[in-house]
Scaffold this motif. Sequence first.
Motif, PDB file in Angstrom:
ATOM      1  N   GLU A   1      28.729  60.834  14.631  1.00 12.38           N
ATOM      2  CA  GLU A   1      28.260  59.952  15.702  1.00 12.38           C
ATOM      3  C   GLU A   1      27.744  60.812  16.849  1.00 12.38           C
ATOM      4  O   GLU A   1      28.351  61.814  17.200  1.00 12.38           O
ATOM      5  CB  GLU A   1      29.390  59.068  16.209  1.00 12.38           C
ATOM      6  CG  GLU A   1      29.753  57.951  15.274  1.00 12.38           C
ATOM      7  CD  GLU A   1      30.748  56.976  15.876  1.00 12.38           C
ATOM      8  OE1 GLU A   1      30.543  56.541  17.037  1.00 12.38           O
ATOM      9  OE2 GLU A   1      31.728  56.657  15.183  1.00 12.38           O
ATOM     10  N   THR A   2      26.625  60.392  17.428  1.00 10.26           N
ATOM     11  CA  THR A   2      26.055  61.130  18.554  1.00 10.26           C
ATOM     12  C   THR A   2      26.692  60.705  19.872  1.00 10.26           C
ATOM     13  O   THR A   2      26.512  61.378  20.874  1.00 10.26           O
ATOM     14  CB  THR A   2      24.539  60.883  18.655  1.00 10.26           C
ATOM     15  OG1 THR A   2      24.313  59.503  18.969  1.00 10.26           O
ATOM     16  CG2 THR A   2      23.828  61.273  17.373  1.00 10.26           C
ATOM     17  N   GLY A   3      27.388  59.584  19.875  1.00 11.94           N
ATOM     18  CA  GLY A   3      27.932  59.029  21.109  1.00 11.94           C
ATOM     19  C   GLY A   3      26.988  58.035  21.753  1.00 11.94           C
ATOM     20  O   GLY A   3      27.337  57.356  22.708  1.00 11.94           O
ATOM     21  N   GLU A   4      25.774  57.948  21.215  1.00  9.15           N
ATOM     22  CA  GLU A   4      24.786  57.005  21.741  1.00  9.15           C
ATOM     23  C   GLU A   4      24.895  55.676  20.995  1.00  9.15           C
ATOM     24  O   GLU A   4      25.308  55.635  19.836  1.00  9.15           O
ATOM     25  CB  GLU A   4      23.378  57.562  21.567  1.00  9.15           C
ATOM     26  CG  GLU A   4      23.123  58.843  22.331  1.00  9.15           C
ATOM     27  CD  GLU A   4      21.749  59.397  22.037  1.00  9.15           C
ATOM     28  OE1 GLU A   4      20.760  58.679  22.280  1.00  9.15           O
ATOM     29  OE2 GLU A   4      21.675  60.535  21.536  1.00  9.15           O
ATOM     30  N   ARG A   5      24.487  54.634  21.682  1.00 11.28           N
ATOM     31  CA  ARG A   5      24.474  53.295  21.091  1.00 11.28           C
ATOM     32  C   ARG A   5      23.113  52.662  21.376  1.00 11.28           C
ATOM     33  O   ARG A   5      22.491  52.926  22.399  1.00 11.28           O
ATOM     34  CB  ARG A   5      25.549  52.398  21.709  1.00 11.28           C
ATOM     35  CG  ARG A   5      26.969  52.838  21.435  1.00 11.28           C
ATOM     36  CD  ARG A   5      27.496  52.101  20.216  1.00 11.28           C
ATOM     37  NE  ARG A   5      28.924  52.194  20.039  1.00 11.28           N
ATOM     38  CZ  ARG A   5      29.528  53.127  19.350  1.00 11.28           C
ATOM     39  NH1 ARG A   5      28.860  54.093  18.825  1.00 11.28           N
ATOM     40  NH2 ARG A   5      30.835  53.104  19.185  1.00 11.28           N
ATOM     41  N   ASP A   6      22.676  51.841  20.477  1.00 13.02           N
ATOM     42  CA  ASP A   6      21.486  51.022  20.671  1.00 13.02           C
ATOM     43  C   ASP A   6      21.929  49.598  20.416  1.00 13.02           C
ATOM     44  O   ASP A   6      21.996  49.156  19.264  1.00 13.02           O
ATOM     45  CB  ASP A   6      20.374  51.445  19.706  1.00 13.02           C
ATOM     46  CG  ASP A   6      19.087  50.678  19.919  1.00 13.02           C
ATOM     47  OD1 ASP A   6      19.005  49.891  20.882  1.00 13.02           O
ATOM     48  OD2 ASP A   6      18.153  50.865  19.118  1.00 13.02           O
ATOM     49  N   GLU A   7      22.298  48.910  21.487  1.00 13.57           N
ATOM     50  CA  GLU A   7      22.901  47.585  21.408  1.00 13.57           C
ATOM     51  C   GLU A   7      24.148  47.658  20.533  1.00 13.57           C
ATOM     52  O   GLU A   7      25.080  48.371  20.868  1.00 13.57           O
ATOM     53  CB  GLU A   7      21.886  46.546  20.950  1.00 13.57           C
ATOM     54  CG  GLU A   7      20.746  46.371  21.944  1.00 13.57           C
ATOM     55  CD  GLU A   7      19.726  45.347  21.530  1.00 13.57           C
ATOM     56  OE1 GLU A   7      19.977  44.556  20.600  1.00 13.57           O
ATOM     57  OE2 GLU A   7      18.657  45.332  22.156  1.00 13.57           O
ATOM     58  N   ASP A   8      24.151  46.991  19.375  1.00 14.34           N
ATOM     59  CA  ASP A   8      25.349  47.021  18.522  1.00 14.34           C
ATOM     60  C   ASP A   8      25.231  48.029  17.384  1.00 14.34           C
ATOM     61  O   ASP A   8      25.944  47.956  16.403  1.00 14.34           O
ATOM     62  CB  ASP A   8      25.651  45.627  17.972  1.00 14.34           C
ATOM     63  CG  ASP A   8      24.592  45.134  17.014  1.00 14.34           C
ATOM     64  OD1 ASP A   8      23.452  45.633  17.065  1.00 14.34           O
ATOM     65  OD2 ASP A   8      24.897  44.246  16.201  1.00 14.34           O
TER      66      ASP A   8
END
Length: 145
Positions: free
Chosen positions: A129-136
Motif C-alpha cells: 500500500e502506498t498510503g494513498e487513497r482514491d475515494e474508496d
Amino acid sequence: MKFTEIEPQNYRQACALSVKPQQQGYLSSAPMILARAYAFQQQNSQVWLIEEKEEAVGIIMIREADQGQTIVLDQFFIDQCFQGRGYGRRTMEQLLQKLRKSKAKQIVLCCREADQIAQRLYRSLGFVETGERDEDEILFSLNWD
C-alpha cells in the motif's frame, strides 16, 4: 496461458466476459475496459484478452505514466466461470514477468477496499500500500530495478 491483443476477430469474445454479480460494484465491464483503453491511447494503453488453450478467461488493461517509468494496471478481471482456478495469480505473474523486461521501474494499481480477494493476491505478489487513497480505493505499488 497467453495475452492476445483485442482485434476485430476477438472483440466479441472480450465483450462477453463478465464477473459475478457481487463484483459488479467494483469492477468495470469488458466493454467499459475497451472504451477506457481507447480513451487512454495517449498513455500507450494496451488491453489484452487472457486466453487459456484458445478460450477467453479474462481481460487486462495497462497504460503508461511518468514517460513509461510507471505502468498503471488499470483494469483486470477473470471471467466468473474461471474464477478460483488460479488464473488471476498466473495472469499477474506473467504480466509482472513481461513488465520487468520493459523500461518501467514500477507498477501501480488500485482496488476497492471491499475487494479483499484482490488485495490478498496483490500483497502476495509483493505489492504494498502506498498510503494513498482514491475515494474508496486503496493504491498499491510494486517497485523493481
